[in-house]
Design an enzyme around this catalytic site. Sequence first.
Site, PDB file in Angstrom:
ATOM      1  N   TRP A 233       0.783  -1.303  -0.040  1.00 48.39           N
ATOM      2  CA  TRP A 233       0.027  -0.063  -0.037  1.00 48.39           C
ATOM      3  C   TRP A 233       0.910   1.418   0.016  1.00 48.39           C
ATOM      4  O   TRP A 233       0.215   2.496  -0.243  1.00 48.39           O
ATOM      5  CB  TRP A 233      -1.058  -0.007   1.210  1.00 48.39           C
ATOM      6  CG  TRP A 233      -0.265  -0.127   2.411  1.00 48.39           C
ATOM      7  CD1 TRP A 233       0.353  -0.638   3.274  1.00 48.39           C
ATOM      8  CD2 TRP A 233      -0.696   1.374   3.492  1.00 48.39           C
ATOM      9  NE1 TRP A 233       0.666  -0.402   4.476  1.00 48.39           N
ATOM     10  CE2 TRP A 233       0.381   1.208   4.620  1.00 48.39           C
ATOM     11  CE3 TRP A 233      -0.831   2.548   3.140  1.00 48.39           C
ATOM     12  CZ2 TRP A 233       0.402   1.875   5.699  1.00 48.39           C
ATOM     13  CZ3 TRP A 233      -0.928   3.279   4.306  1.00 48.39           C
ATOM     14  CH2 TRP A 233      -0.207   3.062   5.576  1.00 48.39           C
ATOM     15  N   ASP A 234       2.261   1.109   0.210  1.00 49.71           N
ATOM     16  CA  ASP A 234       3.017   2.013   0.195  1.00 49.71           C
ATOM     17  C   ASP A 234       3.004   3.106  -1.140  1.00 49.71           C
ATOM     18  O   ASP A 234       2.919   4.126  -1.215  1.00 49.71           O
ATOM     19  CB  ASP A 234       4.372   1.702   0.213  1.00 49.71           C
ATOM     20  CG  ASP A 234       4.842   0.708   1.566  1.00 49.71           C
ATOM     21  OD1 ASP A 234       3.891   0.305   2.140  1.00 49.71           O
ATOM     22  OD2 ASP A 234       5.952   0.641   1.688  1.00 49.71           O
TER      23      ASP A 234
ATOM     24  N   GLU B  58       1.829  -1.818  13.049  1.00 52.00           N
ATOM     25  CA  GLU B  58       2.005  -3.255  12.884  1.00 52.00           C
ATOM     26  C   GLU B  58       2.364  -3.974  14.531  1.00 52.00           C
ATOM     27  O   GLU B  58       2.860  -5.095  14.482  1.00 52.00           O
ATOM     28  CB  GLU B  58       2.828  -3.602  12.007  1.00 52.00           C
ATOM     29  CG  GLU B  58       2.144  -3.578  10.783  1.00 52.00           C
ATOM     30  CD  GLU B  58       3.170  -3.695   9.529  1.00 52.00           C
ATOM     31  OE1 GLU B  58       2.583  -3.654   8.321  1.00 52.00           O
ATOM     32  OE2 GLU B  58       4.431  -3.856   9.611  1.00 52.00           O
TER      33      GLU B  58
ATOM     34  N   LYS C  78       4.910   1.663  16.047  1.00 50.31           N
ATOM     35  CA  LYS C  78       5.828   1.487  14.981  1.00 50.31           C
ATOM     36  C   LYS C  78       5.718   2.628  14.039  1.00 50.31           C
ATOM     37  O   LYS C  78       6.812   3.238  13.465  1.00 50.31           O
ATOM     38  CB  LYS C  78       5.271   0.136  14.085  1.00 50.31           C
ATOM     39  CG  LYS C  78       6.710  -0.063  13.027  1.00 50.31           C
ATOM     40  CD  LYS C  78       6.097  -1.264  12.244  1.00 50.31           C
ATOM     41  CE  LYS C  78       7.153  -1.623  11.331  1.00 50.31           C
ATOM     42  NZ  LYS C  78       6.734  -2.923  10.330  1.00 50.31           N
ATOM     43  N   GLN C  79       4.698   3.326  13.372  1.00 48.21           N
ATOM     44  CA  GLN C  79       4.537   4.293  12.457  1.00 48.21           C
ATOM     45  C   GLN C  79       3.160   4.863  12.657  1.00 48.21           C
ATOM     46  O   GLN C  79       2.515   4.417  13.523  1.00 48.21           O
ATOM     47  CB  GLN C  79       4.598   3.769  11.096  1.00 48.21           C
ATOM     48  CG  GLN C  79       3.458   2.776  10.554  1.00 48.21           C
ATOM     49  CD  GLN C  79       3.896   2.103   9.406  1.00 48.21           C
ATOM     50  OE1 GLN C  79       4.384   1.145   9.436  1.00 48.21           O
ATOM     51  NE2 GLN C  79       3.277   2.599   8.146  1.00 48.21           N
TER      52      GLN C  79
END
Length: 777
Positions: A357-358, A488, A601-602
């Site tokens: 999906w990046d 994640e 994580k992000q």
Amino acid sequence: MKQYIKADEWKIIEEGFVPSYNKISESIFSVGNGRMGQRGNFEETYTGETLQGNYIAGVYYPDKTRVGWWKNGYPEYFAKVLNAANWIGIRVQIDGEELDLHTCTVESFRRELNMQEGYLQRSFTATLPSGKQVAVTSTRFCSIVDDETGVISYSVTPLNFSGLLTITPFIDGDIKNQDSNYDEKFWDEISRDVHPSGAFITLRTKKTGFDVCSGMHFCVTQRGEQLDLPTEAITKEKFVGISCSLAVKANEETVIYKYAANLSSENHPREQLLSACEMQVNAIVAKGFDMMLQEQKEAWAAKWAESDIVIDGDVSAQQAIRFNIFQLNQTYTGEDARLNIGPKGFTGEKYGGSTYWDTEAYCVPFYLATADARVTKQLLLYRYNQLGKAIENAEKLGFNKGAALYPMVTINGEECHNEWEITFEEIHRNGAIAYAIYNYIRYTDDKSYMADYGLEVLIGIARFWNQRVNWSEARKQYVMLGVTGPNEYENNVNNNWYTNMLACWCMDYAIQSVQFVRESAPDKFRTLTHKLQFNDAEEIGKWQHIIDNMYLPVDEERGIFLQQDGFLDKEQILVKDLPADQRPINQKWSWDRILRSCFIKQADVLQGIFFFEENYDLDTIRRNFDFYEPRTVHESSLSPCVHAVLAAKLGDERRAYEFYLRTARLDLNDYNNDTEDGLHITSMAGTWMSIVHGFAGMRVQNDRLIFNPFIPGKWKAFSFNIAFRSAIINVQINKEGVHLINRSAKAVNITIEGKEYLLNAHTKLDIKTEKVNVEVV
């Protein structure tokens, strides 16, 4: 963090050879052209630690993933982009002694990636164990003009001896991927052919049956004259080479030119692959190295005219942004709708080289603004053409009636991720596909895309969300259970705010799009509803009911969106309170400990605010940013750029710049100790967003370009070009104000710091505090 790359505005320079850094440098000094890519490996023999890597777009292998705990719906394989034949090899022997920098004493060494002109150059002086000393200079590139080819100039100069030089240019197909199980190899030889100055080998992938023909031609010159030398064919399984020997004198240069091509059966009829490869090699030989290099320089000049960002006053930042832009342009050109952008591009094997999906979330904005709209459209068509597979993927998980679940990882439309919590749960990727359609149409005004392609995808995605939610009698609302959000470091959570919010947005956008197509293209709408068996009244009614009654977790006391149910049950520790020796936690902690922690994580909640910031006031954005960022470890390469853009939005210039530097020099400084696996190509687009969306504050709203700029303290000025709806706008931002030049024949509506302007065709607009000057150019 490592800081051995020299600062330069247009070049990536390594001086001195440090063997322990070699695999890192091989990634950094990669070259490519959208069809093929080559890591920065040495042409001559190197027996030290290395990751030999040459990759051909679209060629992959379905590695088996079925294990003892396999469950229904689990992917059958993990797709790997394969390490292909090594076409750069030139074995060099001096009086029978091998030139090998692992066994030589390296007296001097310089590796230089010329980003402005698109080539890699390496030079060194080495002393062999015998005491013989040689100087070598090599220059190579993957041509973006002839995009199935690469070329090398390799010069050898004896410094303290005269003797016999033996050179063996070769193509080696007996290679394997770094992560091969039990040293498994994925290629079978189909044919090979060698003649006095050229050699060809055709290999076929196991299982998938892709054929790749690699061919080469070489010539040797001294004093500018081509030599006519006797040659010897060298052949063995999956290997072709040609050897020749010649006398060399001290301080006299010998230059080897090697021309190569890699042609795939994806682009040429299988039965014509060898002849097509021979024709391609002959064509570039006829051009010659110098002409090819000149064409390369001119082609790169055109790319830089579109996509360059110029920074005045900060060489490190300038080098970093150009490196990121260079690698993005090497990876994807938009020439083929079957291709997409792997997280490592053509620079390594990690993540299998497949599509995530990046692309939609991070890469689409870069290509929208720096290339013709056709390039981004190809990325969207990649997903449209795989809609049937997305419906199959959903069916494997028990969904029906045309519901579409796009894969988390794919190379041909099938899900091929080999971690269950990602495959089954990280379903927010569907929203990124829909958002890319929205972003493309908003930016380009290509409304016809919706009727031709977009609506069909949006209906499939909306049908999925309709079936994925369930009604909670306890809450009297719809809920979404068992998901993984962008963070994640938490799996199988309930009511991830980002996923629930995005599902509602997707269904709302689908409703709007249905209405638009029904009114603007009624014939196409009737055809589509028949094809999809779409009952718009019934389905839209259900979607709207879900939107109106979706549970979105919030914490009223803190005034924040709650990442998911139970997030505040976790022990709330801030990243600043983590001991340095505990980081990165993904390398120091057990997975169980990570999942139970509050560490992120992000961007997760902040990813949703990043996508839809116009829906939230500054106070809401600030409260969420100030709560979640201190809990974010940024152990995804995709994380810093989102935080940079939001920090800039909030006027937090210090943190915006810190996050920019982290994402911009992620690979150049090997921040995460993983650059040796390959570069973080998709996050590089986030670096571009950090400047253009962050520092320049560029947005598209209500058919207008909007800017709310600031300049980082170290910078004197920065500038870039923006392609927007057939217009090309040069944007220059300095301490005095904003300076715009419309280089096209189309007027553009622009808003700067809340004030509206009309930038007419071929005019200049200078905005300084309260003063606006318009000058015709």
